[in-house]
Scaffold this motif. Sequence first.
Motif, PDB file in Angstrom:
ATOM      1  N   ARG A  19       8.702 -13.120  12.751  1.00  0.00           N
ATOM      2  CA  ARG A  19       9.772 -12.141  12.525  1.00  0.00           C
ATOM      3  C   ARG A  19       9.226 -10.730  12.364  1.00  0.00           C
ATOM      4  NH1 ARG A  19      11.707 -16.087   8.693  1.00  0.00           N
ATOM      5  NH2 ARG A  19      10.841 -14.763   7.027  1.00  0.00           N
ATOM      6  N   GLY A  20       7.911 -10.613  12.151  1.00  0.00           N
ATOM      7  CA  GLY A  20       7.319  -9.304  11.918  1.00  0.00           C
ATOM      8  C   GLY A  20       7.433  -8.841  10.486  1.00  0.00           C
ATOM      9  N   ASP A  21       7.580  -9.784   9.544  1.00  0.00           N
ATOM     10  CA  ASP A  21       7.668  -9.419   8.131  1.00  0.00           C
ATOM     11  C   ASP A  21       6.350  -8.811   7.649  1.00  0.00           C
ATOM     12  OD1 ASP A  21      10.202 -10.367   8.122  1.00  0.00           O
ATOM     13  OD2 ASP A  21       9.797 -12.169   6.945  1.00  0.00           O
ATOM     14  N   SER A  22       6.446  -7.960   6.649  1.00  0.00           N
ATOM     15  CA  SER A  22       5.278  -7.281   6.092  1.00  0.00           C
ATOM     16  C   SER A  22       4.956  -7.836   4.721  1.00  0.00           C
ATOM     17  CB  SER A  22       5.542  -5.773   6.005  1.00  0.00           C
ATOM     18  OG  SER A  22       4.595  -5.142   5.186  1.00  0.00           O
ATOM     19  N   LEU A  23       3.713  -8.289   4.565  1.00  0.00           N
ATOM     20  CA  LEU A  23       3.278  -8.783   3.263  1.00  0.00           C
ATOM     21  C   LEU A  23       3.247  -7.650   2.244  1.00  0.00           C
ATOM     22  CD1 LEU A  23       2.247 -11.241   1.703  1.00  0.00           C
ATOM     23  CD2 LEU A  23      -0.067 -10.666   2.458  1.00  0.00           C
ATOM     24  N   GLN A  24       2.790  -6.468   2.659  1.00  0.00           N
ATOM     25  CA  GLN A  24       2.745  -5.322   1.752  1.00  0.00           C
ATOM     26  C   GLN A  24       4.146  -4.924   1.296  1.00  0.00           C
ATOM     27  OE1 GLN A  24       1.043  -5.550   4.609  1.00  0.00           O
ATOM     28  NE2 GLN A  24      -1.050  -5.708   3.778  1.00  0.00           N
ATOM     29  N   GLY A  25       5.086  -4.974   2.234  1.00  0.00           N
ATOM     30  CA  GLY A  25       6.461  -4.640   1.870  1.00  0.00           C
ATOM     31  C   GLY A  25       7.039  -5.615   0.867  1.00  0.00           C
ATOM     32  N   LEU A  26       6.750  -6.894   1.035  1.00  0.00           N
ATOM     33  CA  LEU A  26       7.229  -7.908   0.095  1.00  0.00           C
ATOM     34  C   LEU A  26       6.628  -7.694  -1.291  1.00  0.00           C
ATOM     35  CD1 LEU A  26       8.730 -10.582  -0.487  1.00  0.00           C
ATOM     36  CD2 LEU A  26       6.667 -11.783   0.282  1.00  0.00           C
ATOM     37  N   ILE A  27       5.334  -7.363  -1.338  1.00  0.00           N
ATOM     38  CA  ILE A  27       4.682  -7.116  -2.627  1.00  0.00           C
ATOM     39  C   ILE A  27       5.314  -5.915  -3.320  1.00  0.00           C
ATOM     40  CG2 ILE A  27       2.510  -6.429  -3.732  1.00  0.00           C
ATOM     41  CD1 ILE A  27       1.046  -8.051  -1.582  1.00  0.00           C
ATOM     42  N   ASP A  28       5.487  -4.818  -2.574  1.00  0.00           N
ATOM     43  CA  ASP A  28       6.076  -3.608  -3.167  1.00  0.00           C
ATOM     44  C   ASP A  28       7.487  -3.871  -3.667  1.00  0.00           C
ATOM     45  OD1 ASP A  28       3.755  -2.289  -2.569  1.00  0.00           O
ATOM     46  OD2 ASP A  28       4.538  -1.270  -0.792  1.00  0.00           O
ATOM     47  N   GLU A  29       8.275  -4.551  -2.859  1.00  0.00           N
ATOM     48  CA  GLU A  29       9.670  -4.826  -3.229  1.00  0.00           C
ATOM     49  C   GLU A  29       9.749  -5.666  -4.498  1.00  0.00           C
ATOM     50  OE1 GLU A  29      12.819  -7.996  -1.611  1.00  0.00           O
ATOM     51  OE2 GLU A  29      12.181  -6.538  -0.087  1.00  0.00           O
ATOM     52  N   THR A  30       8.930  -6.722  -4.567  1.00  0.00           N
ATOM     53  CA  THR A  30       8.959  -7.604  -5.737  1.00  0.00           C
ATOM     54  C   THR A  30       8.438  -6.891  -6.974  1.00  0.00           C
ATOM     55  OG1 THR A  30       8.595  -9.491  -4.263  1.00  0.00           O
ATOM     56  CG2 THR A  30       8.237  -9.855  -6.613  1.00  0.00           C
ATOM     57  N   ALA A  31       7.370  -6.115  -6.809  1.00  0.00           N
ATOM     58  CA  ALA A  31       6.800  -5.388  -7.947  1.00  0.00           C
ATOM     59  C   ALA A  31       7.792  -4.374  -8.497  1.00  0.00           C
ATOM     60  CB  ALA A  31       5.500  -4.701  -7.546  1.00  0.00           C
ATOM     61  N   ILE A  32       8.478  -3.649  -7.615  1.00  0.00           N
ATOM     62  CA  ILE A  32       9.465  -2.662  -8.072  1.00  0.00           C
ATOM     63  C   ILE A  32      10.615  -3.360  -8.789  1.00  0.00           C
ATOM     64  CG2 ILE A  32      11.196  -1.025  -7.250  1.00  0.00           C
ATOM     65  CD1 ILE A  32       9.207  -0.232  -5.050  1.00  0.00           C
ATOM     66  N   ARG A  33      11.058  -4.486  -8.252  1.00  0.00           N
ATOM     67  CA  ARG A  33      12.176  -5.218  -8.889  1.00  0.00           C
ATOM     68  C   ARG A  33      11.771  -5.692 -10.277  1.00  0.00           C
ATOM     69  NH1 ARG A  33      13.042 -10.551  -9.069  1.00  0.00           N
ATOM     70  NH2 ARG A  33      11.560 -10.967  -7.376  1.00  0.00           N
ATOM     71  N   LEU A  34      10.591  -6.284 -10.394  1.00  0.00           N
ATOM     72  CA  LEU A  34      10.174  -6.788 -11.704  1.00  0.00           C
ATOM     73  C   LEU A  34       9.894  -5.651 -12.682  1.00  0.00           C
ATOM     74  CD1 LEU A  34       7.801  -9.701 -10.633  1.00  0.00           C
ATOM     75  CD2 LEU A  34      10.059  -9.895 -11.673  1.00  0.00           C
ATOM     76  N   THR A  35       9.300  -4.578 -12.200  1.00  0.00           N
ATOM     77  CA  THR A  35       9.031  -3.437 -13.078  1.00  0.00           C
ATOM     78  C   THR A  35      10.318  -2.822 -13.584  1.00  0.00           C
ATOM     79  OG1 THR A  35       7.019  -2.962 -11.833  1.00  0.00           O
ATOM     80  CG2 THR A  35       7.821  -1.243 -13.263  1.00  0.00           C
ATOM     81  N   GLY A  36      11.311  -2.718 -12.697  1.00  0.00           N
ATOM     82  CA  GLY A  36      12.602  -2.192 -13.096  1.00  0.00           C
ATOM     83  C   GLY A  36      13.290  -3.081 -14.119  1.00  0.00           C
ATOM     84  N   THR A  37      13.148  -4.396 -13.904  1.00  0.00           N
ATOM     85  CA  THR A  37      13.752  -5.334 -14.863  1.00  0.00           C
ATOM     86  C   THR A  37      13.119  -5.181 -16.231  1.00  0.00           C
ATOM     87  OG1 THR A  37      14.195  -6.913 -13.096  1.00  0.00           O
ATOM     88  CG2 THR A  37      14.150  -7.781 -15.336  1.00  0.00           C
TER      89      THR A  37
END
Length: 335
Positions: free
Chosen positions: A313-331
């Motif tokens: 699909r062309g998914d990005s591992l870096q993008g997944l890490i950033d997205e999850t880290a931002i979500r958890l940090t915000g929580t």
Amino acid sequence: MTQADDMVAQIEALGAKLGTAKQSITNRFIGQERVVDLTLTALLCGGHGLLVGLPGLGKTLLVETLSTVMGLDGSRVQFTPDLMPADILGSEVLDTAPDGSRAFRFVEGPVFCQLLMADEINRASPRTQSALLQAMQEKTVTVAGQDRTLGIPFHVLATQNPIEQEGTYPLPEAQLDRFLVQIDVAYPDRDTERDILLATTGDTDAQATQVFTAQELLDAQRLLRRMPVGDSVVELILDLVRAFRPEEEGASERVRDTVAWGPGPRAAQALMLAVRARALLQGRLAPSAEDVLDMARPVLSHRMALNFAARARGDSLQGLIDETAIRLTGTKAAA
């Protein structure tokens, strides 16, 4: 002076010394402050760094400069497909004495140093790559049945070319996990490249000066491990690392659909040390959630992998890490 006051004074003094070291490094390695910070992070944590970038971006220059500034005995190995383990570790040779007697003598290889640059490490065969694995993990090597201790401290800074994969041997997951951080070296921006042109094409070259000694680096590594870390930061590190394990009960659907295998406990250990180092480099006394967010990608990106469907699909591992880290940090921040 209380014990706490003494630690504060030591951390502040070390922060100032690290500022001087960074200035000395950037005199030769112009720009790329992020790369310098991550490389110093690996050394402060007592770990190894994997530099990923195209040829000609200054990776070799950076390692040479670090060797000078940090007062470490450096060595360099150019990895090639025909490189043998003995070319790195050393070997025994048969000496003949004047009286005719013979005895084996061990000749040390380039791994017997304090800072080893493993240039294009993925161009060597798996047999040669594995010879470096024991050195990275145990700081010793076994030759002819005898354990031999390496330099103290001992660090490996390895380079990889992310584009040219012909004739390469991907590093096994067990060896990738031994690198504390993956350091992506990108093209410099226009202003930085202009500064590089002016500084490196004249009749004189900028020189780096020694700031640390090997013993002072060891003292800094011990001090870093004594830095306090708040419970909220510890919990955030655990949440983040466990969030990328697809078999975990609390893993998100995206992680389950995207990640083939996630990071292990060594990733949490590396992140715990890395956030302390970032705080130290910025002159702070303790790490925060922002440090966890900033260090998530360099600590985790080489310790997990996308599954086949995600790669297709062309998914990005870096993008997944950033997205999850931002979500958890915000929580955590909202809580």
